[in-house]
Design a protein around this motif. Sequence first.
Motif: not given
Length: 186
Positions: A50-65, A132-142
């Motif tokens: 519905d075109l509302q702005a969403v601001h997300v702080e995302m944490v990604i755990n990864y490793r190089l193969t 390895t893991e993704v976390a949506l640490a914080n979800i905010r709107f306007n």
Amino acid sequence: GHIGVVTLFGKVYDNPLYEGLNVVNPLVKVTNMSTQVLKHQGKYDAASKDLQAVHVEMVINYRLTPAKAPAIFQRVGKDYVSVIIDPAAQEVLKANTALHIASEILYKRPEIKNDVQEKLAVWLAKYGIETTEVALANIRFNPDYEKAIETKQIEQQKADQKLYELTQAQRSADIAVAKARGEADA
């Protein structure tokens, strides 16, 4: 926890140097790249259905193969996080939040997190990066939208309170009527 990428006069060799003792030509240059699980945290902006702005702080755990380290070093360089991971995370998150209306994003957070994690893992696997893991640490709107949600919740609670008071008044009236009938019958 590290892999050595071997270069000789600018040519990158396909076979990396794995942990342990390695004998190398003194003319080669060995660049260490971590294969440990690393954390990348970023702030991403997206929009809801519905075109509302969403601001997300995302944490990604990864490793190089390890086996893919030379290819990543050759094609992207050591700054593969900003070249590959950030754009992929932004795109996957935007595509996923666009499927949901703003009011349901917080309720469907676990579902959104799983979808983002699956799609991001597929995207990054093409480049030799394991998610390895993704976390949506914080979800905010306007702020205006958040204020509107808060006001709606307060009004809903007030309406629920009035309904409760009305139900209580109705019960009290029913009790009074029953008591009056009982006295009249007696």
